[in-house]
Design an enzyme around this catalytic site. Structure first.
Site, PDB file in Angstrom:
ATOM      1  N   ARG A   1      39.338  66.197  52.986  1.00  0.00           N
ATOM      2  CA  ARG A   1      37.994  66.341  53.532  1.00  0.00           C
ATOM      3  C   ARG A   1      37.680  64.986  54.158  1.00  0.00           C
ATOM      4  NH1 ARG A   1      33.390  68.622  49.452  1.00  0.00           N
ATOM      5  NH2 ARG A   1      33.108  66.386  49.211  1.00  0.00           N
TER       6      ARG A   1
ATOM      7  N   CYS B   1      12.732  91.339  47.651  1.00  0.00           N
ATOM      8  CA  CYS B   1      12.162  91.247  49.002  1.00  0.00           C
ATOM      9  C   CYS B   1      12.056  89.782  49.418  1.00  0.00           C
ATOM     10  CB  CYS B   1      10.781  91.894  49.029  1.00  0.00           C
ATOM     11  SG  CYS B   1      10.769  93.587  48.405  1.00  0.00           S
TER      12      CYS B   1
ATOM     13  N   ASP C   1       9.418  88.018  49.784  1.00  0.00           N
ATOM     14  CA  ASP C   1       8.343  87.281  49.106  1.00  0.00           C
ATOM     15  C   ASP C   1       8.064  87.749  47.681  1.00  0.00           C
ATOM     16  OD1 ASP C   1       7.729  86.441  51.859  1.00  0.00           O
ATOM     17  OD2 ASP C   1       6.947  88.487  52.020  1.00  0.00           O
TER      18      ASP C   1
ATOM     19  N   LYS D   1      22.227  63.595  46.147  1.00  0.00           N
ATOM     20  CA  LYS D   1      22.273  64.175  47.503  1.00  0.00           C
ATOM     21  C   LYS D   1      21.545  65.522  47.511  1.00  0.00           C
ATOM     22  CE  LYS D   1      26.744  66.278  46.418  1.00  0.00           C
ATOM     23  NZ  LYS D   1      28.215  66.116  46.518  1.00  0.00           N
TER      24      LYS D   1
ATOM     25  N   TYR E   1      11.759  98.353  48.771  1.00  0.00           N
ATOM     26  CA  TYR E   1      12.389  98.901  49.971  1.00  0.00           C
ATOM     27  C   TYR E   1      13.622  99.744  49.642  1.00  0.00           C
ATOM     28  CZ  TYR E   1       9.689  95.484  52.718  1.00  0.00           C
ATOM     29  OH  TYR E   1       8.707  94.749  53.310  1.00  0.00           O
TER      30      TYR E   1
ATOM     31  N   ARG F   1      30.701  59.031  39.095  1.00  0.00           N
ATOM     32  CA  ARG F   1      29.732  59.576  40.057  1.00  0.00           C
ATOM     33  C   ARG F   1      29.326  61.000  39.692  1.00  0.00           C
ATOM     34  NH1 ARG F   1      33.997  58.536  43.661  1.00  0.00           N
ATOM     35  NH2 ARG F   1      33.986  60.769  44.086  1.00  0.00           N
TER      36      ARG F   1
ATOM     37  N   HIS G   1      37.725  61.258  46.125  1.00  0.00           N
ATOM     38  CA  HIS G   1      37.021  62.390  45.505  1.00  0.00           C
ATOM     39  C   HIS G   1      38.056  63.443  45.117  1.00  0.00           C
ATOM     40  CE1 HIS G   1      33.545  64.746  44.508  1.00  0.00           C
ATOM     41  NE2 HIS G   1      33.574  65.549  45.555  1.00  0.00           N
TER      42      HIS G   1
HETATM   43  C1  LIG Z   1      28.723  65.740  45.254  1.00  0.00           C
HETATM   44  C2  LIG Z   1      29.637  64.626  44.993  1.00  0.00           C
HETATM   45  C3  LIG Z   1      29.783  64.103  43.695  1.00  0.00           C
HETATM   46  C4  LIG Z   1      29.170  64.740  42.471  1.00  0.00           C
HETATM   47  O1  LIG Z   1      29.895  65.918  42.164  1.00  0.00           O
HETATM   48  P1  LIG Z   1      29.498  66.821  40.902  1.00  0.00           P
HETATM   49  O2  LIG Z   1      30.562  67.846  40.861  1.00  0.00           O
HETATM   50  O3  LIG Z   1      28.162  67.403  41.211  1.00  0.00           O
HETATM   51  O4  LIG Z   1      29.467  65.939  39.734  1.00  0.00           O
HETATM   52  C5  LIG Z   1      30.545  62.969  43.545  1.00  0.00           C
HETATM   53  N1  LIG Z   1      31.165  62.381  44.598  1.00  0.00           N
HETATM   54  C6  LIG Z   1      31.078  62.889  45.848  1.00  0.00           C
HETATM   55  C7  LIG Z   1      31.790  62.231  46.965  1.00  0.00           C
HETATM   56  C8  LIG Z   1      30.324  64.035  46.093  1.00  0.00           C
HETATM   57  O5  LIG Z   1      30.248  64.538  47.329  1.00  0.00           O
END
Ligand SMILES: *Cc1c(COP(=O)(O)O)cnc(C)c1O
Length: 383
Positions: A138, A318, A320, A40, A269, A225, A170
């Site tokens: 969430r 800065c 840039d 992602k 700056y 994941r 998650h």
């Molecule tokens: C981003 C995400 C992950 C991966 O998480 P990491 O901490 O980067 O390994 C896995 N599952 C879901 C739903 C996520 O949003």
């Protein structure tokens, strides 16, 4: 993106050999599960399609993204493996996703209805991952809403409109592997999965992000994941020397100007830094518009590897540019400065930046942007 006419001034170098190494490490630690590389946010700023392809070469069998757009971009890049995406409003373009064979996460009846509406247009059943909220609060259905969601999904399966591929969730506190909430979340996932089986469904389960993949084999289930670990950033913030992972991204820039400046001159700056003696300053063409956080400029927190030594960035960051104090060292226009990298040559790491700023390395690598051009290498040694 843009028309590149010359050598890049600032580059995010992405080492695919490191991606493959990291995926192999993760797979070796999760031999009983398949591996979904999470790509992602354009592969955490590294390039979703290139990183995804490298991860697949190293044995990942799934890719995970947030949005349908991100999933379709992987398909457009020629990636054919199972791809899961998990964040949608019910008016998203589910027909395009189902047509492209994208797996869709569903967290509510409203979302499920919308996906099923799209199935007729797509002409093939939807592949669903039903998400249960086991304690992150969430995405995902609350356990109280789970039975209704399952009933609808089971009916869609019976009608030939959907396949329930997975029940998933998650973790909230996976970076603290002994935290009791991990077991609570796993138990809730199991209960949700059991309820699906009681309706005649046969989904897989998945729960583990990078931290759980690397520390909780009992939570691997059928699929892990990992995201951040694929990019070589340690989920437990271990120093590079103590982590089995190899950081994938190096941020570097080429010196555009070198000059001697007398003692007592204010630099950048606001003149927050003044030359303590005559010195050589090198100017780097990278700033906060390119993802160098402005907060790093305070109190001499930022250092770069330039001309074989670690040297301080002086004065404010800065939009840039930043200025490096080189003392009496021989530094030339065109020399390369490493802002962060794997750390092997003593250069700062993304973890070091995060520590200085009180944030996490995820935010550092996903923040690289602007004119920093991505250069993909394959094990050539990045620094
Ligand atoms: C981003 C995400 C992950 C991966 O998480 P990491 O901490 O980067 O390994 C896995 N599952 C879901 C739903 C996520 O949003």
């Amino acid at each position: 993106m843009d028309v590149a006419t010359s050598a890049p001034l600032a580059e995010a170098v992405v080492d695919l050999a490191a991606v493959r190494h990291n995926v192999q490490v993760l797979r070796a630690g999760a031999p009983g599960a398949e591996l979904m590389a999470v790509v992602k946010a354009d592969g955490y700023g590294h390039g979703a399609a290139v990183v995804g392809a490298a991860a697949l070469e190293a044995g990942a069998t799934w890719l995970g993204v947030c949005t349908i757009d991100e999933a379709l971009q992987l398909r457009a890049a020629g990636i054919t493996c199972p791809v899961l995406c998990w964040l949608h409003t019910p008016d998203d373009d589910f027909a395009a996703a189902v047509t492209a064979g994208i797996d869709l996460s569903v967290s509510s009846r409203a979302h499920l209805d919308a996906v099923l509406d799209a199935v007729a247009a797509a002409g093939r059943p939807a592949r669903l991952h039903l998400k249960v909220d086991t304690g992150l609060s969430r995405n995902g259905a609350q356990p109280a809403a789970w039975a209704d969601l399952l009933d609808d999904a089971a009916k869609a399966v019976a009608d030939g409109h959907a396949e329930v591929v997975a029940v998933w969730s998650h973790l909230a506190r996976a970076d603290d592997p002994q935290d009791p909430t991990l077991d609570v979340q796993a138990a809730r996932l199991n209960a949700a999965w059991q309820a699906a089986r009681e309706r005649g469904l046969d989904p897989i389960r998945h729960l583990a992000n990078s931290a759980a993949t690397m520390s909780r084999p009992d939570l691997h289930f059928d699929l892990v994941r990992p995201g951040i670990a694929v990019y070589g950033l340690d989920p437990f913030d271990r120093p590079v020397a103590e982590s089995p992972l190899r950081p994938v991204m190096t941020l570097r820039a080429r010196v555009v100007l070198v000059k001697r400046v007398p003692e007592g001159e204010g630099v950048s700056y606001g003149h927050e830094w003044t030359t303590p003696r005559e010195t050589t300053l090198a100017l780097l063409p990278i700033g906060y518009a390119d993802g160098v956080p402005r907060g790093l400029g305070r109190d001499g927190r930022m250092r770069v590897l330039l001309g074989g030594a670690i040297r301080p960035v002086v004065g404010r960051v800065c939009m840039d540019q930043v200025v490096v104090d080189c003392g009496d060292a021989e530094v030339a226009i065109g020399d390369r400065a490493v802002l962060f990298g794997p750390g092997g040559a003593g250069e700062p790491t993304a973890q070091d930046w995060a520590d200085e700023l009180g944030t996490i390395h995820y935010e550092i690598v996903t923040g690289v942007r602007g004119r920093a051009r991505r250069t993909v290498v394959d094990g050539e040694g990045q620094v």
